[in-house]
Design a protein around this motif. Structure first.
Motif, PDB file in Angstrom:
ATOM      1  N   TRP A   1      -0.248   7.006 -18.222  1.00 15.43           N
ATOM      2  CA  TRP A   1       0.924   7.408 -19.001  1.00 15.43           C
ATOM      3  C   TRP A   1       2.121   7.491 -18.058  1.00 15.43           C
ATOM      4  O   TRP A   1       1.989   7.243 -16.849  1.00 15.43           O
ATOM      5  CB  TRP A   1       0.693   8.760 -19.695  1.00 15.43           C
ATOM      6  N   VAL A   2       3.252   7.838 -18.611  1.00 17.24           N
ATOM      7  CA  VAL A   2       4.451   8.024 -17.788  1.00 17.24           C
ATOM      8  C   VAL A   2       4.193   9.183 -16.821  1.00 17.24           C
ATOM      9  O   VAL A   2       3.908  10.300 -17.273  1.00 17.24           O
ATOM     10  CB  VAL A   2       5.665   8.344 -18.679  1.00 17.24           C
ATOM     11  N   PRO A   3       4.258   8.942 -15.529  1.00 21.01           N
ATOM     12  CA  PRO A   3       3.819   9.981 -14.593  1.00 21.01           C
ATOM     13  C   PRO A   3       4.570  11.301 -14.727  1.00 21.01           C
ATOM     14  O   PRO A   3       3.937  12.372 -14.660  1.00 21.01           O
ATOM     15  CB  PRO A   3       4.030   9.348 -13.209  1.00 21.01           C
ATOM     16  N   ASP A   4       5.871  11.255 -14.943  1.00 16.84           N
ATOM     17  CA  ASP A   4       6.609  12.520 -15.035  1.00 16.84           C
ATOM     18  C   ASP A   4       6.240  13.305 -16.288  1.00 16.84           C
ATOM     19  O   ASP A   4       6.283  14.534 -16.295  1.00 16.84           O
ATOM     20  CB  ASP A   4       8.119  12.255 -14.996  1.00 16.84           C
ATOM     21  N   VAL A   5       5.896  12.592 -17.339  1.00 14.14           N
ATOM     22  CA  VAL A   5       5.453  13.269 -18.560  1.00 14.14           C
ATOM     23  C   VAL A   5       4.072  13.883 -18.341  1.00 14.14           C
ATOM     24  O   VAL A   5       3.819  15.046 -18.679  1.00 14.14           O
ATOM     25  CB  VAL A   5       5.428  12.289 -19.750  1.00 14.14           C
TER      26      VAL A   5
ATOM     27  N   ALA B   1      -3.576  10.098 -13.813  1.00 16.75           N
ATOM     28  CA  ALA B   1      -3.420   8.939 -12.943  1.00 16.75           C
ATOM     29  C   ALA B   1      -1.967   8.511 -12.814  1.00 16.75           C
ATOM     30  O   ALA B   1      -1.599   7.840 -11.856  1.00 16.75           O
ATOM     31  CB  ALA B   1      -4.233   7.759 -13.484  1.00 16.75           C
ATOM     32  N   GLY B   2      -1.162   8.869 -13.791  1.00 18.89           N
ATOM     33  CA  GLY B   2       0.195   8.326 -13.831  1.00 18.89           C
ATOM     34  C   GLY B   2       0.182   6.945 -14.451  1.00 18.89           C
ATOM     35  O   GLY B   2      -0.605   6.653 -15.352  1.00 18.89           O
ATOM     36  N   ALA B   3       1.064   6.098 -13.954  1.00 22.11           N
ATOM     37  CA  ALA B   3       1.234   4.783 -14.570  1.00 22.11           C
ATOM     38  C   ALA B   3       0.041   3.868 -14.301  1.00 22.11           C
ATOM     39  O   ALA B   3      -0.641   3.987 -13.283  1.00 22.11           O
ATOM     40  CB  ALA B   3       2.509   4.134 -14.047  1.00 22.11           C
TER      41      ALA B   3
ATOM     42  N   VAL C   1       1.715  -0.279  -2.403  1.00 22.25           N
ATOM     43  CA  VAL C   1       1.795   0.974  -1.647  1.00 22.25           C
ATOM     44  C   VAL C   1       2.868   1.876  -2.239  1.00 22.25           C
ATOM     45  O   VAL C   1       2.659   3.084  -2.446  1.00 22.25           O
ATOM     46  CB  VAL C   1       2.072   0.668  -0.157  1.00 22.25           C
ATOM     47  N   ALA C   2       4.016   1.284  -2.539  1.00 21.50           N
ATOM     48  CA  ALA C   2       5.110   2.083  -3.103  1.00 21.50           C
ATOM     49  C   ALA C   2       4.728   2.669  -4.460  1.00 21.50           C
ATOM     50  O   ALA C   2       5.052   3.824  -4.768  1.00 21.50           O
ATOM     51  CB  ALA C   2       6.371   1.221  -3.228  1.00 21.50           C
ATOM     52  N   ALA C   3       4.016   1.886  -5.258  1.00 19.81           N
ATOM     53  CA  ALA C   3       3.626   2.375  -6.592  1.00 19.81           C
ATOM     54  C   ALA C   3       2.606   3.495  -6.486  1.00 19.81           C
ATOM     55  O   ALA C   3       2.678   4.483  -7.227  1.00 19.81           O
ATOM     56  CB  ALA C   3       3.069   1.219  -7.423  1.00 19.81           C
ATOM     57  N   VAL C   4       1.654   3.348  -5.572  1.00 20.18           N
ATOM     58  CA  VAL C   4       0.694   4.441  -5.364  1.00 20.18           C
ATOM     59  C   VAL C   4       1.449   5.696  -4.936  1.00 20.18           C
ATOM     60  O   VAL C   4       1.226   6.796  -5.469  1.00 20.18           O
ATOM     61  CB  VAL C   4      -0.364   4.051  -4.310  1.00 20.18           C
ATOM     62  N   ASP C   5       2.363   5.534  -4.007  1.00 22.15           N
ATOM     63  CA  ASP C   5       3.106   6.697  -3.515  1.00 22.15           C
ATOM     64  C   ASP C   5       3.918   7.358  -4.630  1.00 22.15           C
ATOM     65  O   ASP C   5       4.038   8.592  -4.677  1.00 22.15           O
ATOM     66  CB  ASP C   5       4.029   6.285  -2.369  1.00 22.15           C
ATOM     67  N   ARG C   6       4.468   6.545  -5.521  1.00 27.67           N
ATOM     68  CA  ARG C   6       5.252   7.132  -6.620  1.00 27.67           C
ATOM     69  C   ARG C   6       4.366   7.972  -7.545  1.00 27.67           C
ATOM     70  O   ARG C   6       4.774   9.031  -8.009  1.00 27.67           O
ATOM     71  CB  ARG C   6       5.928   6.032  -7.444  1.00 27.67           C
ATOM     72  N   GLN C   7       3.158   7.480  -7.815  1.00 31.12           N
ATOM     73  CA  GLN C   7       2.269   8.266  -8.695  1.00 31.12           C
ATOM     74  C   GLN C   7       1.889   9.580  -8.017  1.00 31.12           C
ATOM     75  O   GLN C   7       1.890  10.636  -8.651  1.00 31.12           O
ATOM     76  CB  GLN C   7       1.002   7.472  -9.060  1.00 31.12           C
TER      77      GLN C   7
END
Ligand SMILES: [Zn+2]
Length: 410
Positions: A47-51, A70-72, A102-108
């Motif tokens: 889902w949307v990680p911030d939500v 999990a986030g996105a 890597v950036a996407a993992v870090d964002r989650q």
């Protein structure tokens, strides 16, 4: 034959450890119905990680179960589920290179994700390539997190396994897996998995540095198969058997028999599934050979005892105890210390677990007498509700009424 008692029998019903649904999408359901219908903790797998972070943060105050997320969905550009109407903007992170991975993992993780989810669905669009997939897994592991994969299409389960994915979001349903792959996935992980969380005495998996001892949910533990599977058998037909479900049940049967760990999960939000313990999911696991203890173990994947089986145990593999959350919240109920040893889930004998100082917050209450016929167990378990242990143990406790009738589950 004497019927084996599971859990702790109390006035009006039975107490069991809190139940976890290890595959949900809270954004697609009325999640406040989960606690009354027996689900104490969930793993949101996309889902949307911030939500999702707000669900996890506010769960206690908003009537939600404990939430790990999990986030996105990490996927290739244009890959599954980026084209799905149910996937809102922000719920999919398209990655096409190791750097982007890597950036996407870090964002989650920055949003609070406990693990990451990657989509490997060759039936619906492009796939992450091997180096991108490897970068996702490497980065997640480097940061102390596990990787869950949606593996669909011939060869994708093997690919996920070879890449080091820790958990499959669905019991494999695209193909009958070869025995050697089943055996390889069922084998215990390559590293000793015995680091203990001092706070709760829970086992944590190997090699996952958890900087600052973050309270992430660890989805594998001791002893556990190298790759765990989330069951999600009922999404294939929702009560009407389908060829895909037959394939999945056959795979689960062989995987569990080989020592593999299967945890209860429904993919809640995907089709007409009851919000709460799903009797049909449990029936499908029964069809895959799960007896009463194995069913309860699958349901309590993040809350079962931290005790480990003797090293020389020869019990069949389906009884390998999954479990283990380092999250210091509802899933920390020290069940085998809170519940009498003589009614131990496993075999009616004490495992010598000592009491822990973790707060005992939630417990599963299943009303009514335990059925004599194991075939009736799914229906009985589906009547579960989640209560506070304090309330249950208070003198004069009156069990909730009406929890066995569910308008969404005939
Ligand atoms: Zn899902």
């Amino acid at each position: 034959m004497t019927r084996r008692v599971i859990g702790r029998v109390v006035e009006g019903g039975t107490l069991l450890p809190p139940f976890t649904d290890a595959h949900v999408h809270l954004g697609l359901v009325d999640a406040t119905a989960l606690l009354p219908h027996g689900i104490a903790a969930v793993h949101d797998l996309g889902w949307v990680p911030d939500v999702a972070a707000t669900w996890a943060r506010d769960a206690e105050y908003s009537g939600l179960p404990e939430v790990a997320f999990a986030g996105a969905f990490l996927t290739a550009p244009g890959g599954y589920p980026s084209d799905r109407s149910w996937a809102p903007h922000g719920s999919v992170a398209e990655v096409s290179s190791p750097d982007q991975a890597v950036a996407a993992v870090d964002r989650q993780l920055a949003a609070g994700a406990s693990f990451v989810k990657v989509a490997l669905n060759s039936e619906a669009g492009p796939l992450p390539d091997d180096v991108t997939l490897a970068a996702i897994v490497a980065r997640a592991h480097e940061r102390g997190r596990d990787v869950v994969a949606h593996a669909e299409g011939p060869g994708q389960v093997a690919r996920a396994f070879e890449a080091g994915v820790d958990r499959l979001a669905h019991a494999p349903f695209s193909e009958r897996l070869p025995d050697d792959l089943i055996l390889a996935m069922a084998r215990p992980g390559p590293h000793p998995r015995a680091e203990h969380d001092a706070a709760c005495g829970r086992a944590r998996p190997e090699g996952r540095n958890a900087p600052g001892n973050d309270p992430q949910v660890v989805i594998g533990t001791v002893p556990v198969s190298r790759t765990t599977w989330v069951s999600t058998l009922d999404i294939h037909g929702w009560g009407t058997p389908t060829p895909a479900q037959d394939v999945a049940i056959d795979n689960v049967r062989r995987f569990a028999a080989a020592g593999g760990t299967v945890v209860y999960g429904t993919d809640l939000g995907n089709g007409p599934l009851p919000v709460g313990v799903n009797e049909r999911e449990l029936r499908a696991l029964t069809a895959a050979g799960f007896g009463p203890e194995a069913l309860v173990r699958a349901l309590t994947s993040t809350t079962s005892s931290n005790s480990t089986r003797p090293a020389n145990s020869t019990r069949p593999a389906a009884s390998t105890r999954p479990a283990g959350s380092t999250r210091p919240a509802a899933s920390t109920l020290p069940v085998t210390s809170a519940l009498p040893a003589e009614h131990d889930l496993e075999d009616g004998t004490s495992r010598g677990t000592t009491a822990r100082s973790c707060s005992a917050e939630r417990v599963t209450f299943v009303p009514g007498a335990q059925p004599d016929d194991p075939d009736d167990l799914p229906r009985w378990l589906a009547g579960a509700s989640t209560l506070h242990l304090d309330d249950v143990l208070r003198p004069g406790f009156t069990p909730p009424s009406g929890t066995t009738t569910r308008k969404d589950q005939p």
